[in-house]
Enzyme design. Structure first.
Site, mmCIF file in Angstrom:
data_model
loop_
_atom_site.group_PDB
_atom_site.id
_atom_site.type_symbol
_atom_site.label_atom_id
_atom_site.label_comp_id
_atom_site.label_asym_id
_atom_site.label_seq_id
_atom_site.Cartn_x
_atom_site.Cartn_y
_atom_site.Cartn_z
ATOM 1 C CG ASP A 1 -7.699 4.777 -2.856
ATOM 2 O OD1 ASP A 1 -8.923 4.631 -3.101
ATOM 3 O OD2 ASP A 1 -6.824 4.067 -3.389
ATOM 4 C CE1 TYR B 1 5.393 12.633 -3.533
ATOM 5 C CE2 TYR B 1 5.588 10.836 -5.132
ATOM 6 C CZ TYR B 1 5.138 12.110 -4.795
ATOM 7 O OH TYR B 1 4.438 12.850 -5.718
ATOM 8 C CE1 TYR C 1 -6.837 2.999 0.181
ATOM 9 C CE2 TYR C 1 -4.446 3.183 0.418
ATOM 10 C CZ TYR C 1 -5.561 2.603 -0.169
ATOM 11 O OH TYR C 1 -5.399 1.612 -1.097
ATOM 12 C CD GLU D 1 -2.993 -0.760 -0.094
ATOM 13 O OE1 GLU D 1 -3.060 0.374 -0.589
ATOM 14 O OE2 GLU D 1 -3.627 -1.731 -0.542
#
Length: 345
Positions: free
Chosen positions: A136, A80, A118, A35
């Site tokens: 999401d 990220y 989420y 995820e």
């Protein structure tokens, strides 16, 4: 209508779900890792990253104890990078507070570093059969079209309202399948770009946007701000067997990541050579010039790169072998196209 949606979705998912490596079991570590990797990244791109990561670090204690350079290298190209740092922080918390066993309660899951509503909902429902929705962009789009809801989904008030509505009707039986079915519908049928595939949609008969032919206008989103343009000059400084690297500061964009030396300006060839001379690296030859534009969510880097052979190293940069650049040091995606060119010199 939401009850009818779940009644149609669950058997549809069982018949049409994609075979994905993280769906082979309900191990929380696997679901959690997938995820986090899938945030703003395509499924096909994630598959190999996922396999490589769980092979190198098969358990939560392995992740907790891994050197940062290793986890960054395993994450290289996903972007990220704070996400993988938060993964490790959460793994360390799990080892310290839960004896290495992933917690099963939503509130405990939600409290871990890097886990939002989420992801906590996804893990709690898929792994522990908790009737907790995971809302999401895919789910918001499906909901907006199903009910012809024209509220702005970028607003927290809208997300909270939709989460609450789903919570009220979430199946008590097989909630994890319901979660994955909603994700699957949004990813493969009620898609974000282009027309939805209404001809194969299991909830087409009750979809209000389909009946009203308003799917083009849904979901409603805020207008995106224009990205800031930043000119950069990147220096690929080479000796016989080393290349110069620089570590970014511990805050801001790409915090703590390795990069090629660069300046926030567009320099011509002469100015670039002068810059390297000022760094006391003694430039010998300008080997090549290339350019590349890298787009972040809020800024664009327009980069001009100069490949320069130097007479000697200096103390300003870390000079590493080409082999270790490939095997040890993680470079952000913004700089990877320049690395690939090194082999051609």
């Amino acid at each position: 209508m939401l009850i009818a949606m779940f009644e149609a979705l669950i058997p549809w998912y069982e018949a049409h779900k994609r075979e994905l490596p993280w769906r082979q079991d309900r191990e929380p570590y696997h679901v959690w890792l997938s995820e986090i990797m899938l945030q703003q990244t395509r499924v096909e791109a994630v598959k190999e990253y996922y396999r490589r990561f769980v092979t190198a670090l098969p358990t939560i204690p392995d992740l907790a104890e891994a050197p940062e350079e290793q986890i960054l290298k395993l994450w290289e190209g996903l972007g990220y990078y704070n996400r993988v740092r938060n993964l490790q922080k959460a793994a360390q918390t799990i080892c310290a507070e839960y004896t290495g066993v992933f917690p099963s309660e939503y509130a405990q899951i939600r409290s871990l570093s890097g886990i939002g509503d989420y992801t906590a909902g996804a893990i709690a429902s898929i792994c522990f059969d908790a009737p907790t929705p995971a809302v999401d962009g895919n789910v918001l789009r499906v909901y907006s079209r199903l009910l012809a809801d024209d509220a702005n989904i970028d607003l927290q008030t809208t997300k909270k309202r939709i989460t609450r509505k789903l919570q009220e009707t979430y199946p008590q039986k097989n909630p994890g399948i319901a979660t994955q079915a909603l994700m699957e519908l949004g990813a493969t049928v009620c898609v974000p770009n282009g027309a939805p595939r209404c001809d194969v949609c299991p909830v087409a008969e009750i979809c209000q946007a389909r009946k009203q032919d308003t799917w083009r206008n849904l979901p409603v989103r805020s207008e995106k701000k224009k990205r800031k343009i930043v000119d950069k000059t990147v220096f690929i400084l080479l000796t016989e067997d080393t290349v110069a690297l620089h570590k970014r500061s511990t805050s801001g964009l790409l915090a703590g990541m390795w990069e090629f030396p660069n300046v926030d300006a567009k320099l011509d060839k002469q100015a670039a050579v002068t810059q390297v001379t000022g760094w006391q690296a003694e430039p010998l030859d300008l080997l090549m010039q290339t350019s590349y534009t890298h787009i972040f969510s809020h800024v664009e880097w327009h980069m001009t790169a100069y490949y320069i052979r130097c007479r000697k190293t200096n103390k300003k940069w870390k000079w590493v072998t080409k082999e270790s650049l490939d095997e040890t040091y993680a470079l952000p995606s913004a700089f990877r196209p320049f690395r690939e060119q090194i082999e051609n010199l």
